[in-house]
Motif scaffolding. Structure first.
Motif, short mmCIF file in Angstrom:
data_model
loop_
_atom_site.label_atom_id
_atom_site.label_comp_id
_atom_site.label_asym_id
_atom_site.label_seq_id
_atom_site.Cartn_x
_atom_site.Cartn_y
_atom_site.Cartn_z
N THR A 174 -15.25 -4.95 6.17
CA THR A 174 -15.56 -3.90 7.12
C THR A 174 -16.11 -4.58 8.36
N PHE A 175 -15.30 -4.62 9.37
CA PHE A 175 -15.75 -5.19 10.64
C PHE A 175 -16.42 -4.11 11.44
N GLU A 176 -17.34 -4.51 12.27
CA GLU A 176 -17.98 -3.53 13.14
C GLU A 176 -16.96 -3.09 14.18
N PHE B 216 -7.59 -4.93 -0.79
CA PHE B 216 -7.20 -5.59 0.46
C PHE B 216 -7.61 -4.80 1.70
N GLY B 217 -8.29 -3.69 1.47
CA GLY B 217 -8.81 -2.92 2.59
C GLY B 217 -7.86 -1.84 3.05
N PRO B 218 -8.37 -0.93 3.90
CA PRO B 218 -7.59 0.22 4.36
C PRO B 218 -6.26 -0.19 4.98
N SER B 219 -5.32 0.69 4.85
CA SER B 219 -3.98 0.48 5.40
C SER B 219 -4.06 0.24 6.91
N ASP B 220 -3.13 -0.57 7.41
CA ASP B 220 -3.13 -0.91 8.84
C ASP B 220 -3.08 0.33 9.73
N LYS B 221 -2.49 1.41 9.17
CA LYS B 221 -2.36 2.63 9.96
C LYS B 221 -3.73 3.19 10.34
N ILE B 222 -4.73 3.02 9.42
CA ILE B 222 -6.03 3.63 9.69
C ILE B 222 -7.14 2.61 9.93
N SER B 223 -6.86 1.32 9.73
CA SER B 223 -7.97 0.37 9.85
C SER B 223 -8.24 0.04 11.32
N ALA B 224 -9.47 -0.39 11.55
CA ALA B 224 -9.93 -0.60 12.93
C ALA B 224 -9.06 -1.62 13.66
N LYS C 76 -8.48 -16.02 15.17
CA LYS C 76 -8.30 -16.54 13.81
C LYS C 76 -9.55 -16.34 12.94
N VAL C 77 -10.15 -15.17 13.10
CA VAL C 77 -11.21 -14.77 12.17
C VAL C 77 -10.51 -14.06 11.01
N LYS C 78 -9.58 -13.20 11.34
CA LYS C 78 -8.77 -12.50 10.36
C LYS C 78 -7.38 -13.11 10.45
N MET C 79 -6.81 -13.50 9.31
CA MET C 79 -5.56 -14.27 9.35
C MET C 79 -4.33 -13.45 8.98
N GLY C 80 -4.54 -12.23 8.59
CA GLY C 80 -3.40 -11.39 8.28
C GLY C 80 -3.91 -9.97 8.20
N THR C 81 -3.03 -8.99 8.38
CA THR C 81 -3.51 -7.61 8.28
C THR C 81 -3.69 -7.26 6.81
N ASN C 82 -4.43 -6.19 6.55
CA ASN C 82 -4.67 -5.76 5.18
C ASN C 82 -3.37 -5.49 4.44
N GLU D 258 0.28 5.96 -1.49
CA GLU D 258 -0.84 5.61 -0.62
C GLU D 258 -2.16 5.66 -1.41
N PRO D 259 -2.89 4.55 -1.45
CA PRO D 259 -4.17 4.59 -2.17
C PRO D 259 -5.10 5.65 -1.60
N ASP D 260 -6.01 6.11 -2.41
CA ASP D 260 -6.94 7.17 -2.01
C ASP D 260 -8.06 6.55 -1.17
N TRP D 261 -7.90 6.62 0.14
CA TRP D 261 -8.88 5.96 1.02
C TRP D 261 -10.20 6.70 1.10
N GLU D 262 -10.19 7.99 0.71
CA GLU D 262 -11.45 8.74 0.67
C GLU D 262 -12.34 8.17 -0.44
N GLU D 263 -11.69 7.87 -1.58
CA GLU D 263 -12.40 7.25 -2.71
C GLU D 263 -12.97 5.90 -2.27
N PHE D 264 -12.16 5.11 -1.55
CA PHE D 264 -12.58 3.81 -1.05
C PHE D 264 -13.85 3.95 -0.21
N LYS D 265 -13.83 4.93 0.69
CA LYS D 265 -15.00 5.13 1.57
C LYS D 265 -16.22 5.55 0.78
N ARG D 266 -15.96 6.43 -0.21
CA ARG D 266 -17.06 6.92 -1.04
C ARG D 266 -17.75 5.73 -1.72
N VAL D 267 -16.93 4.84 -2.28
CA VAL D 267 -17.50 3.71 -3.04
C VAL D 267 -18.20 2.73 -2.10
#
Lengths: 201, 328
Positions: B7-9, B215-223, B232-238, B278-287
């Motif tokens: 989770t990047f700021e 691997f983190g939220p889908s590229d469609k919704i990730s920051a 080169k802090v992040k080397m590939g998308t989720n 599509e994974p349940d990203w609401e669950e991801f956020k909850r956790v």
């Protein structure tokens, strides 16, 4: 605590909030140098935090020599490492080092070079010098071949906790400790047998 | 082991306008040349901040990740498995040591990082907030969660920050044992009795959703992470990381005759990409916000360890020692 893990369930209740860590709660900083093979130079591997240099040596052994072959290691307090500025491009870290002359009592210093940015510092040799600054001058005279060095470190020998010859036995891995090696886990035969069985049924 | 999906700021691009443009250009040119950044080099505040955050999350994931597997040390099936699992859990804690040291080179002390973990301020990989009901869950982690971690770590080892890359190279070498050991465990369950096969199938059913979240939220919704990729802090998308994992391990799971609990999972032969529900990203956020099945327990274990170990650390403390930032 109600947990699937009986050990967690048995933990005592800590009622009061845990107070913030005070400075030095994780102890001092010590740099770790490892010799990967007999005859090879020592190289810088990283740091450990420890209350003193003896424990730093023990923790360094646990942290840095778990898998790779290793024949020796030593540790030094980070404050005892004398560091030149880090350079880049064609500029040699030795160039700005002044010629210091010292007449005091000399002792041995270990000299480390960073030959390539991004890699580890590697042992270049030892010099006899009266002060760390003087050790840098001596290193410049003896080890500066003109090839770019990006960073130079000098550590007084008497500030280092070396490995004794008896302690070296620690790294003679027993064959029964092979369970920590990837090579000990050959599932291939079992997998093949399973796949053949699956094919028949 | 470790999950991506850091989770990047939120990145405010105007923060970059505060930086010296000449230094910033030189910094970016160095990264573009493939050179590493070292602790004493100039770096933008944003780079420093995001790296600390990422490396710190990685370190926390290692020590928290030791808990769901460590649970099974006392109940491992047989002496050999017990020894191997113990060695693996020790490795994970060792990885945390290496990573905390790398983060310290950027100027955050270890005390601060551990405080932030215990007080719930820092995050760690979501996957470790799920329980290990049976030995098979433990095998799933050893094989597949570690496999996912390796996908991430191999990519990150090519990043731009020298101390982090060096720590990762060391970590990856040890991970190969974890992966082989984990696969070995699963092959044994797969080729065992019907009950053993059922055990692993049930573990797979439980762990598949958290594994997809790993691997983190889908590229469609990730920051927006363009600047982090450029640096080169992040080397590939989720999604790229997730796809690489599926590519490498789905065939191996199928080979063992197990069913992955996603009817839509298949590789699109045209695009070469995997398709899945599509994974349940609401669950991801909850956790990630602290409401997973084990979040409280994981932090409580750390809190108790912190409180109970305090007197030992006090007793060992020496006035001669001093905390200094590591050199490299």
């Amino acid at each position: 605590m109600n947990s699937l893990d009986p050990r967690v369930s048995r933990l005592p209740q800590i009622q009061e909030p845990v107070s913030l860590k005070a400075p030095l709660d994780q102890f001092g900083t010590f740099e770790v140098f490892v010799q990967p093979k007999e005859g090879k130079p020592f190289q810088h591997e990283g740091i450990v935090h420890a209350p003193d240099i003896e424990l730093a040596w023990v923790l360094a052994k646990e942290t840095f020599t778990r898998r790779f072959t290793c024949t020796s290691l030593y540790v030094a307090d980070t404050r005892d490492v004398y560091v030149s500025p880090l350079t880049e491009g064609e500029s040699n870290a030795y160039d700005p080092i002044p010629e210091t002359r010292e007449s005091g009592i000399k002792k041995t210093y270990e000299i480390y070079h960073l030959a390539k940015r991004g890699r580890q510092h590697v042992h270049a040799g030892t010099v006899q010098a009266a002060t760390p600054q003087h050790a840098m001058t001596e290193a410049k005279l003896q080890f500066n071949t003109g090839k770019t060095v990006y960073n130079v470190w000098a550590i007084a020998n008497d500030a280092i906790r070396f490995t004794t010859p008896e302690e070296k036995e620690l790294w003679l891995t027993l064959s029964e400790k092979k369970f920590r090696d990837a090579s000990d886990y050959k599932g291939g035969d079992k997998l093949k047998e399973f796949l053949e069985r699956k094919l028949i049924s | 082991m470790y999950g991506g999906g850091n989770t990047f700021e939120g990145i405010k691009t105007d923060s970059l306008s505060q930086e010296d443009p000449v230094k910033l250009a030189a910094f970016e040119a160095r990264i573009a040349r493939g050179e590493k950044i070292e602790p004493t080099d100039w770096m933008p505040q944003l780079y420093r901040k995001q790296l600390i955050r990422m490396i710190e999350q990685h370190a926390h994931s290692e020590i928290i990740g030791a808990l769901p597997e460590g649970t099974w040390i006392t109940r491992a099936p047989g002496f050999k498995r017990k020894m191997a699992l113990m060695a693996k859990v020790q490795d994970e804690v060792g990885h945390a040591q290496l990573l905390y040291s790398a983060a310290e080179t950027l100027g955050k002390s270890r005390e601060q990082m551990i405080d932030d973990l215990i007080n719930g301020k820092s995050k760690y990989s979501n996957v470790f907030n799920y329980p290990t009901f049976t030995w098979a869950d433990c095998c799933f982690i050893s094989w597949l969660v570690d496999a996912g971690a390796i996908v991430n770590q191999l990519a990150n080892a090519k990043g731009s920050y020298g101390p982090y890359c060096r720590a990762l190279e060391r970590i990856c070498a040890e991970e190969s044992f974890h992966l082989k050991y984990g696969h070995h465990c699963v092959i044994y369950l797969a080729s065992g009795t019907a009950k053993q096969r059922q055990m692993f199938q049930e573990a797979l059913n439980r762990w598949w959703p958290p594994m997809m979240h790993f691997f983190g939220p889908s590229d469609k919704i990730s920051a927006h992470t363009e600047v982090l990729m450029r640096w080169k802090v992040k080397m590939g998308t989720n999604d790229e990381m997730r796809n690489q994992f599926l590519d490498m391990y789905v065939p191996k799971i199928w080979e063992l005759g197990f069913t992955i609990p996603d009817p839509n999972l298949k590789k699109n032969t045209e695009t070469g990409k995997w398709e899945y529900t599509e994974p349940d990203w609401e669950e991801f956020k909850r956790v990630i916000n602290g409401n997973g099945p084990c979040n409280k327990e994981r932090l409580e274990v750390r809190r108790v360890a912190e409180a109970r170990g305090r007197w030992v650390r006090e007793a060992l403390k020496s006035p001669k020692a001093a905390y200094v930032t590591p050199l490299a």
